[in-house]
Design an enzyme around this catalytic site. Sequence first.
Site, mmCIF file in Angstrom:
data_model
loop_
_atom_site.group_PDB
_atom_site.id
_atom_site.type_symbol
_atom_site.label_atom_id
_atom_site.label_comp_id
_atom_site.label_asym_id
_atom_site.label_seq_id
_atom_site.Cartn_x
_atom_site.Cartn_y
_atom_site.Cartn_z
ATOM 1 N N ASN A 128 0.866 -1.172 0.000
ATOM 2 C CA ASN A 128 0.000 0.000 0.000
ATOM 3 C C ASN A 128 0.905 1.226 0.000
ATOM 4 O O ASN A 128 1.457 1.593 1.027
ATOM 5 C CB ASN A 128 -0.891 -0.028 1.249
ATOM 6 C CG ASN A 128 -1.697 1.246 1.409
ATOM 7 O OD1 ASN A 128 -1.756 2.075 0.499
ATOM 8 N ND2 ASN A 128 -2.327 1.419 2.562
ATOM 9 N N TRP A 129 1.050 1.810 -1.180
ATOM 10 C CA TRP A 129 1.990 2.933 -1.303
ATOM 11 C C TRP A 129 1.433 4.233 -0.742
ATOM 12 O O TRP A 129 2.150 5.231 -0.673
ATOM 13 C CB TRP A 129 2.379 3.120 -2.786
ATOM 14 C CG TRP A 129 3.299 2.051 -3.310
ATOM 15 C CD1 TRP A 129 3.867 1.038 -2.592
ATOM 16 C CD2 TRP A 129 3.771 1.903 -4.652
ATOM 17 N NE1 TRP A 129 4.653 0.261 -3.408
ATOM 18 C CE2 TRP A 129 4.612 0.773 -4.681
ATOM 19 C CE3 TRP A 129 3.552 2.611 -5.839
ATOM 20 C CZ2 TRP A 129 5.242 0.338 -5.849
ATOM 21 C CZ3 TRP A 129 4.181 2.187 -6.998
ATOM 22 C CH2 TRP A 129 5.018 1.068 -6.997
ATOM 23 N N LYS A 130 0.157 4.234 -0.383
ATOM 24 C CA LYS A 130 -0.472 5.455 0.145
ATOM 25 C C LYS A 130 -0.184 6.632 -0.812
ATOM 26 O O LYS A 130 -0.073 6.418 -2.017
ATOM 27 C CB LYS A 130 -0.002 5.734 1.577
ATOM 28 C CG LYS A 130 -0.165 4.485 2.455
ATOM 29 C CD LYS A 130 -0.024 4.742 3.911
ATOM 30 C CE LYS A 130 -0.186 3.405 4.654
ATOM 31 N NZ LYS A 130 -0.181 3.571 6.092
ATOM 32 N N HIS A 154 -9.713 1.223 4.696
ATOM 33 C CA HIS A 154 -8.444 1.456 5.400
ATOM 34 C C HIS A 154 -8.690 2.425 6.568
ATOM 35 O O HIS A 154 -9.502 3.342 6.445
ATOM 36 C CB HIS A 154 -7.400 2.029 4.441
ATOM 37 C CG HIS A 154 -6.027 2.034 5.016
ATOM 38 N ND1 HIS A 154 -5.606 3.006 5.895
ATOM 39 C CD2 HIS A 154 -4.993 1.176 4.876
ATOM 40 C CE1 HIS A 154 -4.362 2.740 6.261
ATOM 41 N NE2 HIS A 154 -3.965 1.636 5.655
ATOM 42 N N GLU A 209 -7.099 4.873 7.576
ATOM 43 C CA GLU A 209 -6.902 6.284 7.232
ATOM 44 C C GLU A 209 -8.140 6.849 6.540
ATOM 45 O O GLU A 209 -8.498 8.012 6.724
ATOM 46 C CB GLU A 209 -5.639 6.432 6.359
ATOM 47 C CG GLU A 209 -4.388 6.246 7.206
ATOM 48 C CD GLU A 209 -3.175 5.738 6.451
ATOM 49 O OE1 GLU A 209 -3.138 5.810 5.211
ATOM 50 O OE2 GLU A 209 -2.251 5.234 7.126
ATOM 51 N N GLU A 220 -5.554 -4.671 10.618
ATOM 52 C CA GLU A 220 -4.576 -3.603 10.795
ATOM 53 C C GLU A 220 -4.892 -2.816 12.063
ATOM 54 O O GLU A 220 -5.693 -1.873 12.021
ATOM 55 C CB GLU A 220 -4.591 -2.654 9.593
ATOM 56 C CG GLU A 220 -4.199 -3.305 8.284
ATOM 57 C CD GLU A 220 -3.597 -2.305 7.304
ATOM 58 O OE1 GLU A 220 -2.530 -2.593 6.766
ATOM 59 O OE2 GLU A 220 -4.193 -1.232 7.104
ATOM 60 N N GLY A 265 2.182 2.590 10.659
ATOM 61 C CA GLY A 265 3.113 3.697 10.475
ATOM 62 C C GLY A 265 3.779 4.163 11.757
ATOM 63 O O GLY A 265 4.391 5.220 11.799
ATOM 64 N N SER A 287 3.194 -1.781 10.437
ATOM 65 C CA SER A 287 4.638 -1.802 10.710
ATOM 66 C C SER A 287 5.288 -3.160 10.465
ATOM 67 O O SER A 287 6.173 -3.581 11.216
ATOM 68 C CB SER A 287 4.920 -1.312 12.142
ATOM 69 O OG SER A 287 4.494 0.030 12.281
ATOM 70 N N GLY A 344 2.772 -1.037 4.278
ATOM 71 C CA GLY A 344 2.812 0.386 3.950
ATOM 72 C C GLY A 344 4.241 0.839 3.702
ATOM 73 O O GLY A 344 4.819 0.632 2.635
ATOM 74 N N GLY A 345 4.837 1.445 4.712
ATOM 75 C CA GLY A 345 6.161 2.053 4.580
ATOM 76 C C GLY A 345 7.209 1.147 3.951
ATOM 77 O O GLY A 345 7.960 1.579 3.060
#
Length: 240
Positions: A10-12, A95, A97, A160, A166, A198, A219-220
């Site tokens: 997930n590159w956001k 998600h 977010e 999640e 994150g 994470s 993600g990251g």
Amino acid sequence: MARTRLVAGNWKMHGSRETIRALLDAIVAVVDAAGAQCAICPPFPYLAQVAERLRGTAIAWGAQNVAEHAQGAYTGEVSAAMLAEFGCRYVIVGHSERRQLYGETDAQVAAKFAAARKAGLTPILCVGETLAERDAGRTTEVVARQLGAVAFTAGVVAYEPVWAIGTGRNATPEQAQEVHAFLRERLPRDTPILYGGSVKPQNAAAIFAMPDVDGGLIGGASLVAADFLAILRAAAGAKR
Ligand code: PGA
């Protein structure tokens, strides 16, 4: 047990044409040897670039959001049929977010899930509790509510925990397993349940070794080719 092992990036809201080109080159070069199914979810403007680069490879791509409506006067929205027309396979739905920053409700998430399914996409439904909810002992109540809002026929679920996204603070493998086992009982057999929050090369193998963890939503670490590939290898090699 033959549940699909999947690692989705997930590159956001990150990347540019140039960084995405370099990242994809590095991933495509070795991913076939990595052994687990892999998907990448870039921001909307880069879907075409990603789709083009991934054509003929084993890597799927997905979107990070989708409209709950089929078409109409919904400025700024993108329908599931539009995504499907271009070969999109996955779409992240609900998600945290989206829920927290954009106020998406359980009902909206359910409508997005249904819209994705109707267009033939595979939704990746995200559920997870906040730290306050976990501390209050409400984790299973919250994820049961989020899951129960959706008419789940088929798809992927991602657990999640919001406090792990994150933050560099991942759930322990045991904490993930506990919630995954709870979700497993409420889902059709063979539903892949991913852990997200994470995930890094250092903790991926231990998390993926849990019996009800089928992969990860990353993600990251998905923005760093070497890290993403290490996580893919951990998913492929995990013994359960
Ligand atoms: P993270 O994000 O791996 O950076 O914690 C996961 C996600 O939000 O899907």
